[in-house]
Design a protein around this motif. Sequence first.
Motif, PDB file in Angstrom:
ATOM      1  N   ALA A   1     -28.658  17.738   0.215  1.00 23.37           N
ATOM      2  CA  ALA A   1     -27.612  17.487  -0.283  1.00 23.37           C
ATOM      3  C   ALA A   1     -26.497  17.035   0.746  1.00 23.37           C
ATOM      4  O   ALA A   1     -25.686  16.081   0.382  1.00 23.37           O
ATOM      5  CB  ALA A   1     -26.893  18.420  -1.416  1.00 23.37           C
ATOM      6  N   THR A   2     -26.768  17.673   1.944  1.00 18.46           N
ATOM      7  CA  THR A   2     -25.676  17.134   2.987  1.00 18.46           C
ATOM      8  C   THR A   2     -26.199  16.188   3.836  1.00 18.46           C
ATOM      9  O   THR A   2     -25.809  16.022   5.115  1.00 18.46           O
ATOM     10  CB  THR A   2     -25.369  18.634   3.734  1.00 18.46           C
ATOM     11  OG1 THR A   2     -26.438  19.313   4.190  1.00 18.46           O
ATOM     12  CG2 THR A   2     -24.374  19.139   2.700  1.00 18.46           C
ATOM     13  N   GLY A   3     -27.518  15.692   3.651  1.00 20.01           N
ATOM     14  CA  GLY A   3     -27.979  14.685   4.462  1.00 20.01           C
ATOM     15  C   GLY A   3     -28.731  15.279   5.636  1.00 20.01           C
ATOM     16  O   GLY A   3     -29.130  14.151   6.522  1.00 20.01           O
ATOM     17  N   LYS A   4     -29.150  16.410   5.656  1.00 16.98           N
ATOM     18  CA  LYS A   4     -29.606  16.733   6.903  1.00 16.98           C
ATOM     19  C   LYS A   4     -31.138  17.050   6.880  1.00 16.98           C
ATOM     20  O   LYS A   4     -32.027  17.386   7.772  1.00 16.98           O
ATOM     21  CB  LYS A   4     -29.015  18.210   7.386  1.00 16.98           C
ATOM     22  CG  LYS A   4     -27.508  18.124   7.760  1.00 16.98           C
ATOM     23  CD  LYS A   4     -26.906  19.327   7.872  1.00 16.98           C
ATOM     24  CE  LYS A   4     -27.697  20.251   8.892  1.00 16.98           C
ATOM     25  NZ  LYS A   4     -26.934  21.464   9.065  1.00 16.98           N
ATOM     26  N   ALA A   5     -31.639  16.575   5.652  1.00 17.38           N
ATOM     27  CA  ALA A   5     -33.208  17.045   5.458  1.00 17.38           C
ATOM     28  C   ALA A   5     -33.765  15.498   5.094  1.00 17.38           C
ATOM     29  O   ALA A   5     -33.283  14.587   4.522  1.00 17.38           O
ATOM     30  CB  ALA A   5     -33.484  17.722   4.108  1.00 17.38           C
TER      31      ALA A   5
ATOM     32  N   ARG B   1     -17.900  20.373   4.161  1.00 21.55           N
ATOM     33  CA  ARG B   1     -16.995  20.124   3.231  1.00 21.55           C
ATOM     34  C   ARG B   1     -17.083  19.716   2.007  1.00 21.55           C
ATOM     35  O   ARG B   1     -16.282  19.145   1.264  1.00 21.55           O
ATOM     36  CB  ARG B   1     -15.321  19.819   3.687  1.00 21.55           C
ATOM     37  CG  ARG B   1     -15.220  20.751   5.114  1.00 21.55           C
ATOM     38  CD  ARG B   1     -13.432  20.078   5.435  1.00 21.55           C
ATOM     39  NE  ARG B   1     -13.220  20.931   6.790  1.00 21.55           N
ATOM     40  CZ  ARG B   1     -13.137  22.296   6.797  1.00 21.55           C
ATOM     41  NH1 ARG B   1     -12.898  22.879   5.803  1.00 21.55           N
ATOM     42  NH2 ARG B   1     -12.528  22.783   8.142  1.00 21.55           N
ATOM     43  N   ALA B   2     -18.472  19.303   1.619  1.00 22.69           N
ATOM     44  CA  ALA B   2     -18.786  18.603   0.574  1.00 22.69           C
ATOM     45  C   ALA B   2     -19.071  19.671  -0.834  1.00 22.69           C
ATOM     46  O   ALA B   2     -20.182  19.956  -1.163  1.00 22.69           O
ATOM     47  CB  ALA B   2     -20.213  18.019   0.566  1.00 22.69           C
ATOM     48  N   LEU B   3     -17.802  20.315  -1.205  1.00 26.47           N
ATOM     49  CA  LEU B   3     -18.023  21.335  -2.262  1.00 26.47           C
ATOM     50  C   LEU B   3     -18.418  20.528  -3.575  1.00 26.47           C
ATOM     51  O   LEU B   3     -19.412  21.498  -4.369  1.00 26.47           O
ATOM     52  CB  LEU B   3     -16.667  21.877  -2.468  1.00 26.47           C
ATOM     53  CG  LEU B   3     -16.277  22.803  -1.557  1.00 26.47           C
ATOM     54  CD1 LEU B   3     -14.718  23.363  -1.834  1.00 26.47           C
ATOM     55  CD2 LEU B   3     -17.088  24.367  -1.268  1.00 26.47           C
ATOM     56  N   GLY B   4     -18.064  19.543  -3.906  1.00 28.09           N
ATOM     57  CA  GLY B   4     -18.662  18.771  -5.242  1.00 28.09           C
ATOM     58  C   GLY B   4     -20.172  18.675  -5.226  1.00 28.09           C
ATOM     59  O   GLY B   4     -20.630  18.871  -6.326  1.00 28.09           O
ATOM     60  N   VAL B   5     -20.750  18.677  -4.097  1.00 27.72           N
ATOM     61  CA  VAL B   5     -22.263  18.723  -4.002  1.00 27.72           C
ATOM     62  C   VAL B   5     -22.834  19.862  -4.006  1.00 27.72           C
ATOM     63  O   VAL B   5     -23.958  20.026  -4.626  1.00 27.72           O
ATOM     64  CB  VAL B   5     -22.733  17.629  -3.033  1.00 27.72           C
ATOM     65  CG1 VAL B   5     -24.261  17.642  -2.698  1.00 27.72           C
ATOM     66  CG2 VAL B   5     -22.275  16.402  -3.046  1.00 27.72           C
ATOM     67  N   LEU B   6     -22.035  20.748  -3.419  1.00 23.69           N
ATOM     68  CA  LEU B   6     -22.851  22.029  -3.096  1.00 23.69           C
ATOM     69  C   LEU B   6     -22.636  23.163  -4.037  1.00 23.69           C
ATOM     70  O   LEU B   6     -23.495  24.029  -4.375  1.00 23.69           O
ATOM     71  CB  LEU B   6     -22.224  22.850  -1.758  1.00 23.69           C
ATOM     72  CG  LEU B   6     -22.248  21.898  -0.316  1.00 23.69           C
ATOM     73  CD1 LEU B   6     -21.887  22.587   0.617  1.00 23.69           C
ATOM     74  CD2 LEU B   6     -23.848  21.664  -0.227  1.00 23.69           C
TER      75      LEU B   6
END
Length: 415
Positions: free
Chosen positions: A310-314, A244-249
């Motif tokens: 951006a979501t910390g998965k890479a 739910r990180a709309l500001g980043v995405l």
Amino acid sequence: MSDTPRRRLAAGSGVLRRMTTRGRDEEHRVATPLELFFDLCFVVAVAQAGGQLVHALVEAHPGHGVQGYLMMFFAIWWAWMNFTWFASAYDTDDVLFRGMTLVQIAGVLVFAAGIPRAFDSGDFRVIWFGYLVMRLAMVAQWLRAGLSTTGRERRTALRYAAGVSACQVGWLGLLFLPDGARSWLFLGMAICEMAVPVWAERDYQTGWHPHHIAERYGLFTIIVLGETVSAATVAVQSAVDEHRALGVLLPIAAGGLLIIFAAYWIYFAVPIHLHLISNRQAFLWGYGHYLVFGSVAAIGAGIEVAIEEATGKAHVSTFAASGTVTLAAALFMFTVWLIHSRHQKRGPLQQAVLPVSAVLVLACTFAGRWAVLLAGAVATATVAVGVTLTARGGTALGQEEERGGGSEEAGRDRG
């Protein structure tokens, strides 16, 4: 409608008809439903290659990912090319032609199913078998063309059949050579594959249709762009559901969409069929689309990587993740200018737009979290500047038409 199109439409209901060259001056020569179906089936393979590239990049294995992607995408692109140019010259649209084309589609799907295994473990058996299925149908089509023609045209068709068959045997090396040698084999075989049309058509030029070929390439560009949009949408949706990180995405999604929209506009900004006068122009233009199609698909993969980071998965830096988007977008811009757009640009300002924009897009890599959005803004500005300059100065095609030499008939006469 002229007699030729009527005969072609009537042929669709026939079981078998003599395979003769279609005329280059044939009116209303457009892509058929079968060709569109053939293109759409390649989306599966493009999606598989792009997905494997994303997986390798987010796991910080760029060398393995890029090399594997370049190899897989070459195989996808070349299989599509083989059918596209043959069909432009010899599409009889009878039952046998349709049946052989459906066999090729089956081979494409088998090939696509083998891409993950080839990426993960270097197992090319499924891929080779899928290519074998496609090649058996393609060789049969060329043999049929050879049996239906005479003289130099027959010799050209038989050369194609022999060259394609020999290359398929050469690809067997992927099944037996060690990992270190496979890359060199792939490079050598890719050169051999691209040499086959040059060798086959040295005495006789097949009757591909310039307008039809330009349309076919344009349609495949749209299909790959559509796959890019789809992959990016799924990535955004998954990230929103999990974080739910709309500001980043949102900056990444907005920038990516602007890049994709600009890519569409840039590619279709100029007509190209009048440039395709002979094999000299057509081969360079057609072969250059390996980078055009590959970079378009890579834009979608890059957007996915940027979202994962951006979501910390890479397991990559922001700079590296941004670079996957900007490098692909810059490569697209420069390649489209080099093989496509510059032939219709007029004056140094029009010629400079895309190369300069490619450099600016690359520079956006240093903008951190805002890199993709900034690259999208640059791409949008590129379109705006190009439209403005064209409105003020026209194009090379428009200038030629003013002199009375820009009609399609004139282009054919020059050929």
